[in-house]
Design a protein around this motif. Structure first.
Motif: not given
Ligand code: FES
Length: 350
Positions: A135-137, A151-152, A196, A199, A219, A320, A347
């Motif tokens: 889920g992070q970018f 960008y994830s 981010g 998550t 993500g 997102a 997000d």
């Protein structure tokens, strides 16, 4: 150069590597839990005030500056660099964490795959391994193109030297036009992250409800991979609502069908088609992908109105997409989904 951050929980002294490093990245690298969301100038969450010293604002007209009191010295930390020693006031409680602080890493574009007429994914081969939460970018910088893009990660591995990202072509969008316009394979790029907070936390999360559109699926693919692989769907259920304009615009259909299959029926996937009627109840290539006509938040609202009573108390909503879509989807999760605000992670990107 030395920067003092004056916060609601005390003062922190940090060092910016050079005058190309933003206040936000210098602070995050030092393990400080500074406030941010997009890290690229859109949201305004990283607002701070310059009390002393000289700074350089890389993007004075960034959308996130709308609420700033410029005459009082307000800046966005994600767009501002120190030109020398300075004192910055951050209106937030800030801690220092010792683990998994984001950092700058470099890598090379290794693989480009066209997913449809205006969506592409690409892999970056990193110079050394990196860990991130699903889920992070990352904020990606390409030589010769001003500013960073968030960008994830699409893939998920606890530790990896390969990151996959998805990009939607935007007319006039410097990075996407460059990527679609020439063979970028082998280009060296710089990344900062992982960033981010939207998550997946397998130990505490229950049922998972996802509402997303277009490249916001990135993500969520990572979260689904982690959830399937960790056996999360043996005890919890998942519902994904993925909005695209037409059936032709859909991508990652086979990958989503494979995830649904690996979940043993616990994950349902619905493609919401906003610009055409659904030609059938399921996707022509897979019975595991349901089709529905309408905007994704409306499709999700209709479905959640009948299923919300059966989701677990620990259910988490993930959203997102562009700001307007995210705001609409959050309203659906709060209303039709009956989720409390602290169980919704989102997000926003533009
Ligand atoms: Fe700086 Fe969003 S984090 S504007």
């Amino acid at each position: 150069m030395s920067i003092i951050l004056q916060t609601k929980s005390g003062e922190f002294r940090i060092d910016a590597e050079d005058d190309s490093e933003t206040l936000l990245f210098a602070g995050l690298k030092a393990g400080l839990t500074l406030p941010y969301e997009c890290a690229t100038g859109s949201c305004g969450t990283c607002r701070a005030r310059v009390m002393r010293g000289d700074v350089n604002d890389a993007w004075p007209e960034a959308p996130g500056t709308r609420q700033l009191k410029r005459h009082k010295g307000d800046v966005l930390m994600c767009q501002t660099r120190a030109r020398g020693e300075c004192l910055i006031r951050v209106p937030a409680v800030v801690d220092r964490k010792s683990e998994n602080a984001p950092r700058r890493i470099t890598g090379k574009i290794d693989q480009l795959n066209r997913l449809n007429r205006d969506v592409m994914d690409f892999v970056v081969a990193l110079e050394d391994e990196s860990a991130f939460a699903a889920g992070q970018f990352m904020v990606v910088n390409v030589p010769g193109l001003a500013g960073g893009r968030a960008y994830s990660m699409v893939n998920y591995e606890p530790q990896t030297d390969r990151l996959r990202f998805v990009v939607k072509r935007k007319p006039g969008g410097g990075f996407s036009e460059w990527l679609f316009g020439e063979d970028a394979t082998g280009t060296k790029i710089s990344l900062f992250g992982p960033l981010g907070k939207a998550t997946f936390q397998p130990a505490t999360d229950g049922d998972l409800i996802f509402i997303t559109g277009g490249s916001g699926i990135a993500g969520i693919m990572s979260i689904l991979e982690h959830a399937v692989r960790s056996g999360h769907f043996s005890a919890s259920r998942g519902q994904l609502f993925f909005g695209v304009r037409t059936l032709e615009d859909a991508f990652y259909v086979q990958e989503l069908a494979a995830l649904a299959e690996r979940s043993n029926g616990a994950l349902s996937v619905t493609l919401a088609l906003s610009h055409e009627a659904a030609p059938s109840n399921t996707h022509p290539t897979s019975d595991l992908i349901q089709l529905s006509g309408g905007f994704v938040h409306d499709v999700a609202a209709r479905s959640l109105a009948t299923t919300a009573q059966s989701v677990s108390d620990e259910a988490i909503g993930f959203v997102a997409g562009p700001p307007a879509m995210v705001d609409g989807a959050i309203r659906v999760l709060l209303g039709d989904g009956n989720l409390p605000p602290d169980r919704i992670r989102y997000d926003k990107f533009s």
